[in-house]
Design an enzyme around this catalytic site. Structure first.
Site, PDB file in Angstrom:
ATOM      1  CE  LYS A 120     -13.086  -5.475 -21.348  1.00 37.35           C
ATOM      2  NZ  LYS A 120     -11.875  -4.760 -21.164  1.00 37.35           N
ATOM      3  N   GLY A 154       0.820  -1.210   0.000  1.00 37.48           N
ATOM      4  CA  GLY A 154       0.000   0.000   0.000  1.00 37.48           C
ATOM      5  C   GLY A 154       0.848   1.252   0.000  1.00 37.48           C
ATOM      6  CG  HIS A 204     -26.612   8.081 -39.209  1.00 31.10           C
ATOM      7  ND1 HIS A 204     -27.178   8.909 -40.164  1.00 31.10           N
ATOM      8  CD2 HIS A 204     -26.684   8.764 -38.040  1.00 31.10           C
ATOM      9  CE1 HIS A 204     -27.562  10.046 -39.595  1.00 31.10           C
ATOM     10  NE2 HIS A 204     -27.275   9.980 -38.305  1.00 31.10           N
ATOM     11  CD  GLU A 246     -13.615  -1.471 -21.456  1.00 33.19           C
ATOM     12  OE1 GLU A 246     -13.061  -1.284 -22.548  1.00 33.19           O
ATOM     13  OE2 GLU A 246     -13.199  -2.286 -20.610  1.00 33.19           O
TER      14      GLU A 246
HETATM   15  O1  M6R Z   1      -1.486  -2.111 -21.608  1.00 30.65           O
HETATM   16  P1  M6R Z   1      -2.347  -1.198 -22.428  1.00 30.65           P
HETATM   17  O2  M6R Z   1      -3.344  -0.455 -21.627  1.00 30.65           O
HETATM   18  O3  M6R Z   1      -1.549  -0.284 -23.302  1.00 30.65           O
HETATM   19  O4  M6R Z   1      -3.134  -2.188 -23.396  1.00 30.65           O
HETATM   20  C1  M6R Z   1      -3.953  -1.687 -24.415  1.00 30.65           C
HETATM   21  C2  M6R Z   1      -4.914  -2.741 -24.909  1.00 30.65           C
HETATM   22  O5  M6R Z   1      -4.219  -3.822 -25.469  1.00 30.65           O
HETATM   23  C3  M6R Z   1      -5.808  -3.256 -23.767  1.00 30.65           C
HETATM   24  O6  M6R Z   1      -6.478  -2.197 -23.154  1.00 30.65           O
HETATM   25  C4  M6R Z   1      -6.848  -4.264 -24.301  1.00 30.65           C
HETATM   26  O7  M6R Z   1      -7.732  -3.631 -25.166  1.00 30.65           O
HETATM   27  C5  M6R Z   1      -7.589  -4.860 -23.119  1.00 30.65           C
HETATM   28  N1  M6R Z   1      -6.830  -5.944 -22.559  1.00 30.65           N
HETATM   29  C6  M6R Z   1      -8.942  -5.315 -23.450  1.00 30.65           C
HETATM   30  O8  M6R Z   1      -9.625  -5.781 -22.338  1.00 30.65           O
END
Ligand code: M6R
Length: 600
Positions: free
Chosen positions: A480, A97, A499, A476
């Protein structure tokens, strides 16, 4: 995330402590160490892997503490590895921490204590040394020191001439293991699960004195009796804190991750933030543009931050998918700040874009989770998001931490540029500090989300819609779901439905709509009606107190102003997780994907 371990008993202490470090390896670390006590105190510590650390057999040792370190204060070097000791070498401390007020103590102690590391931890060892001169009782000394410290932390101490180990918990987990002839300590039960499954979880404010086969726990001025529990988890589940997957564990870690991102950085009353940045007021005022470069989830966090920066720091912002940056990134380098958002700090596309910007003379800032990463080393300034390691390939807690940290950067720039009053800044900070408990409220509804996910799991495709701050969260949510369930999912601004995507909408395509503060919810509601009239099942993720009955299913988001979409995202994470689980997918390691993408 750092890991703490401890042992006192009649067994082979040095082997047991060394093995417990191996058990904690999964948490992620960049250095490790142990302190073993026989008559004296022997410390072995080193940067690199546990396999690099030699812990000699020491049959005379009966008590030991160990640590795996994930750097937050100071680079991953041998000196910064734990345990840290006082001047006499008689007190050893391992710590997880952040101690927010360590610099103040370090400045005071420097006069007559020699510091050998850059860590916040080392002040604990020196403060305990001073306290022991007063009380000569290790538990009392720890109590004194804990009352002086600010932050969220857990630590364990052993000292020559004092029996056992004293451990303190404040916002960072610690668990004690009990067997007939020994007592164990761990950040989680993985540390010692092969020895005992009888455990006591410490609570915030607890200070525990561990002796061989005996434990005393105090909280404030009271002796407390914490219930012993029997853990049924196997070693694999124990690594995940009893969760079946790292992803679910990390979703549940979000309240703590957000707290850590805020810890010691905000003065809510004054409306100020301290990020230890070297950006002068003159420089901040000279800025024409901020360019955010990032990939995947980090790119969506960048889109979210862009709206906040434009609104509160009054600066033009462009957000670039890092792999596309070189084709359109040129600007006046002297009036542009490039912000790389990256969990790993190693993403090749982001690194390449960053190098292009830096090569043109542009000032650079990284918002990352990883101390010592390539990107952190190459930029002019870094702000760490302090999520702790994220092991699931799907980014979850780091998205919340990135947006929290980028909001702090926004407030910093807004104040520097006189674009944001202290009252406005205080209001934003008030909302930010309410985010952890708002996320917890959402997590507490997980069984409902699981039921909804199972109900919709057989959809042909899934659409996520939202406007403004709801747009990056829709993107996002779709990312996911597609990456862990392999279902077709798309996110887009609600206004774009008509569109093109509307052609795909049928009664087999669930539509998830984000309708919270900062998302122009009323307008999205019109779009929801468009899809409903085409038969699509709808899920509304909304903070409206009087939710419109238009939705088939409503998920309620606690009110936290412009942070509501981040909280709404927790529903989307759980939704994706439970669909993927129902389909038996490889949730932590989805096919074809890697956690750190180090190729272009
Ligand atoms: O380590 P980073 O944040 O640069 O990685 C970027 C992407 O590869 C990462 O955010 C990826 O899209 C996620 N693992 C998806 O869940």
């Amino acid at each position: 995330m750092c890991g703490i371990t401890g042992y006192i008993g009649t067994g082979d202490c040095s082997t047991i402590v060394a093995q417990s470090l191996k058990n904690l390896e999964y948490r992620g670390y960049d250095s490790a160490g142990v302190a073993l006590r026989n008559g004296s105190l022997e410390v072995y510590k080193q940067s690199g892997t546990i396999d690099d650390l030699t812990v000699p057999s020491m049959p005379s040792a009966t008590c030991g503490i160990g640590h795996t370190r994930w750097s937050t204060h100071g680079a991953p070097t041998d000196e910064n590895a734990h345990p840290h000791t006082d001047c006499t070498g008689q007190v050893a401390v391992v710590h997880n921490g952040i101690i927010n007020n360590y610099e103040m103590f370090k400045n005071e102690l420097c006069a007559d204590h020699e510091f050998t590391s850059e860590t916040d931890t080392e002040v604990i060892a020196h403060l305990i040394e001073n306290a022991l001169a007063d009380t000569n009782d290790l538990r009392e000394a720890v109590e004194q020191v804990v009352s002086m410290l600010k932050g969220s932390f857990a630590f364990a101490v052993t000292a020559v001439g004092h029996d056992g180990i004293v451990a303190a918990r404040q916002d960072s987990p610690l668990v004690i293991g009990h067997s007939e002839d020994a007592t164990f300590l761990g950040s989680d039960v993985t540390a010692f699960v092969e020895h005992t499954r009888t455990v006591t979880f410490l609570e915030d404010g607890d200070i525990a004195h561990l002796l061989e086969g005996d434990v005393t726990i105090v909280n404030g001025d009271k002796l407390v009796d914490r219930e012993r529990q029997t853990i049924e988890w196997d070693a694999d589940a124990a690594e995940k804190g009893g969760y079946e997957h790292y992803m679910r564990k990390e979703i549940h870690e979000q309240p703590r991750a957000v707290r850590q991102a805020l810890s010691g950085r905000v003065d809510e009353l004054a409306g100020t933030v301290d990020l230890d940045l070297s950006l002068s007021q003159e420089y901040c005022n000279s800025l024409d543009e901020i360019q955010i470069i990032a990939c995947g989830t980090s790119y969506y966090a960048g889109l979210y931050a862009a709206e906040l920066l434009e609104q509160y720091a009054d600066v033009r912002v462009s957000v670039h998918i890092a792999s596309e940056y070189e084709f359109r990134g040129d600007r006046d380098p002297w009036r542009t700040l490039v912000v790389a958002v990256t969990q790993s700090g190693e993403t090749a596309d982001t690194l390449r874009a960053l190098r292009k910007a830096a090569g043109a003379g542009t000032r650079t800032l990284a918002v990352t989770n990883t101390v010592g990463s390539t990107i952190a080393r190459e930029v002019d300034d870094t702000v760490y998001i302090r999520s702790g390691p994220e092991i699931g390939v799907a980014a979850t807690k780091t998205f919340a931490s990135q947006i929290t940290t980028l909001t702090l950067v926004t407030i910093y720039l807004g104040r520097q540029r006189n674009a944001l009053s202290s009252t406005e800044a205080s209001n934003i900070l008030e909302k930010l500090t309410a985010v952890p408990s708002a996320i917890q409220q959402v997590l507490d509804t997980e069984s409902t989300v699981r039921r909804i996910a199972e109900e919709f799991a057989d959809g042909d495709a899934f659409f996520f819609i939202g406007r403004r701050l709801g747009h990056p969260v829709a993107l996002e949510g779709a990312l996911k779901l597609k990456e862990i369930s392999y279902d077709h999912a798309e996110g887009f601004p609600s206004g774009e439905l008509k569109h093109g995507p509307l052609a795909l909408v049928t009664d087999e395509t669930p539509v998830v709509a984000i309708l919270t503060e900062g998302t122009n919810a009323d307008e999205t509601l019109h779009n929801v009606k468009e899809v409903e009239s085409r038969g699509a099942p709808t899920i509304g993720v909304t903070s409206a107190t009087d939710p419109n009955p238009v939705f088939d299913t409503t998920l309620t988001v606690p009110k936290v102003g412009l942070m509501e979409p981040v909280v709404a995202n927790v529903y989307l994470q759980l939704f994706a997780y439970h669909i993927a689980k129902r389909k038996g997918r490889s949730i932590d390691k989805p096919r074809n994907l890697a956690k750190s993408v180090t190729v272009e």
